[in-house]
Design a protein around this motif. Sequence first.
Motif, PDB file in Angstrom:
ATOM      1  N   GLY A  72      37.910 -35.749 -28.446  1.00 28.63           N
ATOM      2  CA  GLY A  72      37.679 -37.014 -27.761  1.00 28.63           C
ATOM      3  C   GLY A  72      37.395 -36.830 -26.287  1.00 28.63           C
ATOM      4  N   VAL A  73      38.105 -35.917 -25.644  1.00 29.43           N
ATOM      5  CA  VAL A  73      37.860 -35.648 -24.223  1.00 29.43           C
ATOM      6  C   VAL A  73      36.452 -35.104 -24.034  1.00 29.43           C
ATOM      7  N   GLY A  74      36.026 -34.202 -24.919  1.00 25.72           N
ATOM      8  CA  GLY A  74      34.668 -33.669 -24.820  1.00 25.72           C
ATOM      9  C   GLY A  74      33.607 -34.731 -25.027  1.00 25.72           C
ATOM     10  N   VAL A  75      33.802 -35.592 -26.019  1.00 29.20           N
ATOM     11  CA  VAL A  75      32.847 -36.670 -26.272  1.00 29.20           C
ATOM     12  C   VAL A  75      32.840 -37.654 -25.105  1.00 29.20           C
ATOM     13  N   ALA A  76      34.011 -37.924 -24.534  1.00 27.15           N
ATOM     14  CA  ALA A  76      34.075 -38.820 -23.371  1.00 27.15           C
ATOM     15  C   ALA A  76      33.266 -38.255 -22.206  1.00 27.15           C
ATOM     16  N   ALA A  77      33.352 -36.931 -21.991  1.00 29.39           N
ATOM     17  CA  ALA A  77      32.559 -36.316 -20.927  1.00 29.39           C
ATOM     18  C   ALA A  77      31.063 -36.482 -21.194  1.00 29.39           C
ATOM     19  N   ALA A  78      30.682 -36.355 -22.457  1.00 31.23           N
ATOM     20  CA  ALA A  78      29.267 -36.559 -22.798  1.00 31.23           C
ATOM     21  C   ALA A  78      28.844 -37.999 -22.548  1.00 31.23           C
ATOM     22  N   MET A  79      29.708 -38.948 -22.856  1.00 31.38           N
ATOM     23  CA  MET A  79      29.376 -40.356 -22.626  1.00 31.38           C
ATOM     24  C   MET A  79      29.269 -40.666 -21.129  1.00 31.38           C
ATOM     25  N   VAL A  80      30.088 -40.007 -20.312  1.00 33.89           N
ATOM     26  CA  VAL A  80      29.964 -40.179 -18.861  1.00 33.89           C
ATOM     27  C   VAL A  80      28.584 -39.724 -18.398  1.00 33.89           C
ATOM     28  N   SER A  81      28.111 -38.614 -18.946  1.00 31.34           N
ATOM     29  CA  SER A  81      26.775 -38.132 -18.584  1.00 31.34           C
ATOM     30  C   SER A  81      25.696 -39.129 -18.988  1.00 31.34           C
ATOM     31  N   VAL A  82      25.841 -39.725 -20.165  1.00 34.03           N
ATOM     32  CA  VAL A  82      24.881 -40.723 -20.615  1.00 34.03           C
ATOM     33  C   VAL A  82      24.857 -41.922 -19.664  1.00 34.03           C
ATOM     34  N   VAL A  83      26.036 -42.394 -19.293  1.00 30.85           N
ATOM     35  CA  VAL A  83      26.121 -43.540 -18.384  1.00 30.85           C
ATOM     36  C   VAL A  83      25.487 -43.208 -17.040  1.00 30.85           C
ATOM     37  N   GLN A  84      25.781 -42.026 -16.513  1.00 27.53           N
ATOM     38  CA  GLN A  84      25.212 -41.640 -15.218  1.00 27.53           C
ATOM     39  C   GLN A  84      23.694 -41.537 -15.282  1.00 27.53           C
ATOM     40  N   TYR A  85      23.169 -41.027 -16.382  1.00 26.05           N
ATOM     41  CA  TYR A  85      21.712 -40.944 -16.528  1.00 26.05           C
ATOM     42  C   TYR A  85      21.094 -42.338 -16.551  1.00 26.05           C
ATOM     43  N   LEU A  86      21.696 -43.256 -17.293  1.00 26.44           N
ATOM     44  CA  LEU A  86      21.166 -44.610 -17.367  1.00 26.44           C
ATOM     45  C   LEU A  86      21.216 -45.306 -16.013  1.00 26.44           C
ATOM     46  N   LEU A  87      22.282 -45.067 -15.250  1.00 29.55           N
ATOM     47  CA  LEU A  87      22.380 -45.660 -13.920  1.00 29.55           C
ATOM     48  C   LEU A  87      21.344 -45.074 -12.967  1.00 29.55           C
ATOM     49  N   ALA A  88      21.096 -43.768 -13.096  1.00 30.16           N
ATOM     50  CA  ALA A  88      20.191 -43.099 -12.166  1.00 30.16           C
ATOM     51  C   ALA A  88      18.747 -43.558 -12.330  1.00 30.16           C
ATOM     52  N   ARG A  89      18.372 -43.993 -13.520  1.00 30.53           N
ATOM     53  CA  ARG A  89      16.980 -44.362 -13.763  1.00 30.53           C
ATOM     54  C   ARG A  89      16.742 -45.873 -13.697  1.00 30.53           C
ATOM     55  N   SER A  90      17.717 -46.631 -13.189  1.00 29.46           N
ATOM     56  CA  SER A  90      17.598 -48.091 -13.151  1.00 29.46           C
ATOM     57  C   SER A  90      17.462 -48.574 -11.716  1.00 29.46           C
ATOM     58  N   ASN A  91      16.992 -49.823 -11.555  1.00 29.25           N
ATOM     59  CA  ASN A  91      16.847 -50.385 -10.214  1.00 29.25           C
ATOM     60  C   ASN A  91      18.195 -50.827  -9.655  1.00 29.25           C
ATOM     61  N   THR A  92      18.214 -51.090  -8.367  1.00 24.42           N
ATOM     62  CA  THR A  92      19.477 -51.341  -7.658  1.00 24.42           C
ATOM     63  C   THR A  92      20.195 -52.574  -8.186  1.00 24.42           C
ATOM     64  N   TRP A  93      19.464 -53.652  -8.459  1.00 24.02           N
ATOM     65  CA  TRP A  93      20.104 -54.884  -8.907  1.00 24.02           C
ATOM     66  C   TRP A  93      20.788 -54.690 -10.257  1.00 24.02           C
ATOM     67  N   ASP A  94      20.107 -54.052 -11.191  1.00 20.02           N
ATOM     68  CA  ASP A  94      20.711 -53.817 -12.503  1.00 20.02           C
ATOM     69  C   ASP A  94      21.892 -52.863 -12.412  1.00 20.02           C
ATOM     70  N   VAL A  95      21.794 -51.883 -11.507  1.00 21.24           N
ATOM     71  CA  VAL A  95      22.902 -50.945 -11.334  1.00 21.24           C
ATOM     72  C   VAL A  95      24.146 -51.668 -10.838  1.00 21.24           C
TER      73      VAL A  95
END
Length: 357
Positions: free
Chosen positions: A177-200
């Motif tokens: 679970g800890v490993g999967v949680a780390a992977a999900m954090v990476s997914v969230v960070q990627y989605l935030l990085a490619r979005s505009n400021t208002w949506d972020v």
Amino acid sequence: MSAPTMPVATARAEQPEPPKVRPDLRTATRRPRRRRRLVLVGLALALVAAFAVRVLLGDYTFTIPDFFRILFGEQIPVSTFILMETKLPRAVLAVLVGLAFGAAGSLFQMLLRNPLASPDIVGVSLGASAAGIFALLTLGLRDGAVSLFAVIGAVLISGVVRWVAGTTGGYRLVLVGVGVAAAMVSVVQYLLARSNTWDVQLALRWLVGSLNNVPWSTIGLLAVALLVLLPTLAVMARSLEALELGADAAAGLGTGRHRTDALLLVGVLLTAVGVAAAGPVAFVAFMAGPIARALMGGRHSLLAGALVGAVLMLLADHTAAYLVPDVVLPVGIVTGAVGGPFLLWLLARGAATGRTG
């Protein structure tokens, strides 16, 4: 000449008397039950008191008569709007989310026999977060659709964690679970990085965990979900004592892995609906179980965990609303600030006492 016979009365007198139940043993068996009742009553009263503080006190205070007059439909200028659109929705949502997270956290820790095995730690909350952020930022969905994606994401991630961990569970499931949680954090960070400021900004407010501006319709859906899930958990929890003994002992008592998986699914759904309504409020599920167990004298209690979760949410939300003047902080900031040191203390305590779970 016949042998002398012993009198009947003397023979009866020399027979050993049956052992009597010691009064102190009988008292010892009643003590945990009495403590359980007292703790549950105390937590219920603490919940009522915290709810009253959150609703009645603050920058704009209400008297108890005014509260009930507004609640039953009387229109008082300004007061009605503040109570019905700001204070009361936040307080009701805090109670419902706290009950969901507290019960789910206690359930995970009981089933996996590990105080670290909460939905925050094993990736369920982050799975719901990643799915919700994907729906919000990539698909452009809002409100109920985001909540639905969060529920689906939590269920899918919990299935992956369970499948990778295999039949062993326990620490292996926590580590996976800890490993999967780390992977999900990476997914969230990627989605935030490619979005505009208002949506972020919208996504970050939801990611932190907030009770701000949640409509009554969402609160109603959460209440309906809990009316189904909590009684289901109460019925299924009768087998928890056997499951706490371990997989082999539980199987010998007629409780197999399918019951564990069913209970875990209920815990995942409780976490998912809480995240869908208020976001992944950090550490509430994690803290509720150990606090409830300490109050119960080392015994697990799902009801105590749920009540502790609700009290924590109310107190954290009241603190978030009035800690900084003229600024309403997301409740997740307060729970995260308290939960981080609590996790370190729990780890240090376990290392100092030689206990691992």
